[in-house]
Design an enzyme around this catalytic site. Structure first.
Site, PDB file in Angstrom:
ATOM      1  N   HIS A  82     -35.677  54.221  14.562  1.00  0.00           N
ATOM      2  CA  HIS A  82     -35.487  52.773  14.695  1.00  0.00           C
ATOM      3  C   HIS A  82     -36.839  52.125  14.918  1.00  0.00           C
ATOM      4  O   HIS A  82     -37.737  52.735  15.479  1.00  0.00           O
ATOM      5  CB  HIS A  82     -34.556  52.465  15.868  1.00  0.00           C
ATOM      6  CG  HIS A  82     -33.928  51.111  15.797  1.00  0.00           C
ATOM      7  ND1 HIS A  82     -32.776  50.855  15.088  1.00  0.00           N
ATOM      8  CD2 HIS A  82     -34.303  49.928  16.338  1.00  0.00           C
ATOM      9  CE1 HIS A  82     -32.470  49.579  15.211  1.00  0.00           C
ATOM     10  NE2 HIS A  82     -33.384  48.986  15.964  1.00  0.00           N
ATOM     11  N   ASP A 161     -23.515  44.366  21.549  1.00  0.00           N
ATOM     12  CA  ASP A 161     -24.839  44.142  20.953  1.00  0.00           C
ATOM     13  C   ASP A 161     -24.717  43.219  19.749  1.00  0.00           C
ATOM     14  O   ASP A 161     -25.552  42.344  19.532  1.00  0.00           O
ATOM     15  CB  ASP A 161     -25.492  45.461  20.527  1.00  0.00           C
ATOM     16  CG  ASP A 161     -26.850  45.206  19.877  1.00  0.00           C
ATOM     17  OD1 ASP A 161     -27.702  44.573  20.531  1.00  0.00           O
ATOM     18  OD2 ASP A 161     -27.060  45.593  18.724  1.00  0.00           O
ATOM     19  N   ARG A 168     -29.146  35.947  20.592  1.00  0.00           N
ATOM     20  CA  ARG A 168     -30.582  35.978  20.949  1.00  0.00           C
ATOM     21  C   ARG A 168     -31.417  35.411  19.813  1.00  0.00           C
ATOM     22  O   ARG A 168     -32.427  34.741  20.037  1.00  0.00           O
ATOM     23  CB  ARG A 168     -31.021  37.426  21.227  1.00  0.00           C
ATOM     24  CG  ARG A 168     -30.577  37.934  22.578  1.00  0.00           C
ATOM     25  CD  ARG A 168     -30.785  39.437  22.680  1.00  0.00           C
ATOM     26  NE  ARG A 168     -32.159  39.823  22.445  1.00  0.00           N
ATOM     27  CZ  ARG A 168     -32.526  40.962  21.833  1.00  0.00           C
ATOM     28  NH1 ARG A 168     -31.626  41.822  21.406  1.00  0.00           N
ATOM     29  NH2 ARG A 168     -33.786  41.239  21.658  1.00  0.00           N
ATOM     30  N   SER A 183     -30.611  46.646  23.394  1.00  0.00           N
ATOM     31  CA  SER A 183     -30.029  46.435  22.066  1.00  0.00           C
ATOM     32  C   SER A 183     -30.256  47.658  21.183  1.00  0.00           C
ATOM     33  O   SER A 183     -29.323  48.184  20.559  1.00  0.00           O
ATOM     34  CB  SER A 183     -30.677  45.189  21.442  1.00  0.00           C
ATOM     35  OG  SER A 183     -30.490  45.157  20.055  1.00  0.00           O
ATOM     36  N   LYS A 187     -27.116  50.970  20.463  1.00  0.00           N
ATOM     37  CA  LYS A 187     -26.687  51.371  19.109  1.00  0.00           C
ATOM     38  C   LYS A 187     -26.980  52.854  18.875  1.00  0.00           C
ATOM     39  O   LYS A 187     -26.188  53.566  18.281  1.00  0.00           O
ATOM     40  CB  LYS A 187     -27.437  50.558  18.050  1.00  0.00           C
ATOM     41  CG  LYS A 187     -27.036  49.084  18.005  1.00  0.00           C
ATOM     42  CD  LYS A 187     -27.599  48.393  16.778  1.00  0.00           C
ATOM     43  CE  LYS A 187     -29.055  48.020  16.875  1.00  0.00           C
ATOM     44  NZ  LYS A 187     -29.353  46.747  17.499  1.00  0.00           N
TER      45      LYS A 187
HETATM   46  N1  URA Z   1     -34.052  45.908  16.973  1.00  0.00           N
HETATM   47  C1  URA Z   1     -32.852  45.861  17.597  1.00  0.00           C
HETATM   48  O1  URA Z   1     -31.918  46.552  17.232  1.00  0.00           O
HETATM   49  N2  URA Z   1     -32.706  45.014  18.637  1.00  0.00           N
HETATM   50  C2  URA Z   1     -33.701  44.230  19.091  1.00  0.00           C
HETATM   51  O2  URA Z   1     -33.506  43.511  20.028  1.00  0.00           O
HETATM   52  C3  URA Z   1     -34.954  44.295  18.427  1.00  0.00           C
HETATM   53  C4  URA Z   1     -35.109  45.137  17.367  1.00  0.00           C
END
Ligand code: URA
Length: 429
Positions: A82, A161, A168, A183, A187
């Protein structure tokens, strides 16, 4: 629990109890607490931060707001990558099939565009027919069959989320270290993975502009990973210019397909291989970094990574034959250029402004209800350190809405600095 009292507590710098936080978030997911109260809480967290116990509670509550995947039946190392968000970052679309072709299982849950940064999910959805909203059953069986699936937060997985992320995006509460960490990690934990590599971006196009902040973010992500039993590696990379030659929607998928065909830009491939190597080492498939890089290059050269991508497209509702015609898809109706006002070398690129300009162009959302334009994007003809002649194009913009294109070109007028010195900068710190 009285929502306004909880907001006040957080506003005044107190630590919220797990119980209160759970009630607040559950009621928000259940639509009892409205967006305006959640916005206020998010802003209070933005200003006051969270301690580790509060943060671990938040992550746990977000994970438990939906279901959690379980791939323990697979005899494969289950992992994911990620990024904390950047401009032109299409690495997930290259790396996920590459690693699945290397024998890992990659159940990837991606995010949408956030603020000035692009989202893998929005890019993937430009693939005709491609479904990012697989049910849990479909997600599970796609990963079991092909070793890969790329989806978004659904009502089943991390719904908290999903709602908070969109909110956000439009309430100025993105750049909060605990909110970014919770966040991302909620996930990832819900995916049921064993290993994770995180690309923490630093620079004028990242959420973290300063190295100290990026380290704070990276350390917090690692602590959350450790707390929830996931081996977590952090890579810090330069986001002082867009990654690769394009930023936008379909154009980034195109660039990812080119990369899977062995024609990726050098910077994009360097980061891809670096991140991939961490997971190949974690999985025990490689025991040395150079072997991991060679292995990834050979998988691209053999065509297996591209085949895996096409297999994923087909499993998720797209047509691989359409992808074969990828250069003819989503052709933009309008084009415009930013040209060099003088000759010299590119000194710096205001990547944040470029990211905002991609939103204006049609690649992102200014408000929740905005729709996006798959044909919209930019090509970076020249990047930092490269030479440029007066009058020659530096950035090409394209989309299918003339007035948005004109607004974007105006916005991009002073994002590039040209000078006499040839600048070099590291890509991976
Ligand atoms: N990627 C995400 O999944 N969440 C964030 O808040 C920032 C980047």
């Amino acid at each position: 629990m009285i929502p306004a009292e909880l907001i006040k507590q957080k506003r005044n710098g107190a630590t919220l109890s797990k119980n209160d936080l759970r009630k607040f978030i559950h009621e928000y997911v259940g639509n009892t607490i409205p967006d305006y109260q959640m916005s206020a809480l998010l802003m209070a967290i933005y200003f006051n931060g969270m301690d580790d116990d509060e943060l671990f509670s938040l992550v746990e509550i977000m994970v438990n707001s939906g279901k959690k995947m379980d791939f323990s039946n697979l005899d494969l190392f289950v992992a994911d990558k990620h990024s904390t968000g950047g401009v032109g970052d299409k690495v997930s679309i290259i790396l996920a099939p590459l690693l699945a072709a290397a024998g890992l299982a990659i159940p990837m849950i991606s995010g949408r565009s956030l603020g000035h940064t692009g989202g893998t999910l929005d890019k993937l959805e430009t693939i005709p027919g491609f479904r990012t909203d697989l049910s849990l059953k479909e997600f599970q069986s796609a990963v079991e069959q092909s070793g890969i699936a790329m989806i978004g937060q659904t009502n089943e997985i991390c719904p908290a989320d999903r709602k908070m992320y969109s909110l956000r995006d439009v309430t100025g509460t993105i750049e909060s270290i605990p909110l970014i960490c919770s966040s991302i990690m909620s996930k990832k934990i819900a995916e049921g993975i064993q290993g994770l590599v995180l690309d923490v971006k630093i620079g004028n196009g990242a959420f973290m502009k300063k190295t100290e902040d990026a380290h704070m973010l990276g350390n917090m992500l690692k602590r959350i990973g450790g707390h929830f039993g996931i081996t977590t590696d952090i890579v810090y990379s330069n986001m002082n210019q867009p990654l690769g030659r394009t930023a936008g929607l379909w154009c980034e998928v195109r660039e990812a397909i080119d990369s899977l065909k062995g024609n990726g830009p050098a910077d994009t491939m360097e980061i891809t291989y670096e991140l991939g190597s961490h997971l190949l080492l974690q999985a025990g498939i490689s025991d040395k970094l150079d072997h991991a890089v060679t292995l990834q290059k050979s998988i691209i050269d053999s065509g297996k990574a591209l085949d895996k991508f096409l297999e994923m497209v087909e499993t998720q509702g797209g047509n691989p034959e359409t992808i074969e015609q990828y250069k003819k898809l989503h052709l933009p109706q309008y084009n415009g250029e930013i040209t060099a006002e003088k000759s010299g070398f590119i000194q710096s690129i205001n990547t944040y402004e470029i990211g905002l300009a991609t939103v204006v162009l049609g690649c992102g959302r200014a408000k929740l209800s905005d729709s996006i334009d798959p044909s919209a994007g930019m090509e970076f003809v020249k990047k930092t350190g490269e030479d440029i002649q007066k009058g020659k194009p530096i950035i090409r913009c394209f989309n299918s809405d003339k007035s948005k294109l004109q607004n974007t070109l105006k916005r991009l007028k002073s994002v590039i600095q040209i000078g006499e010195k040839q600048i070099t900068q590291p890509l991976i710190y």
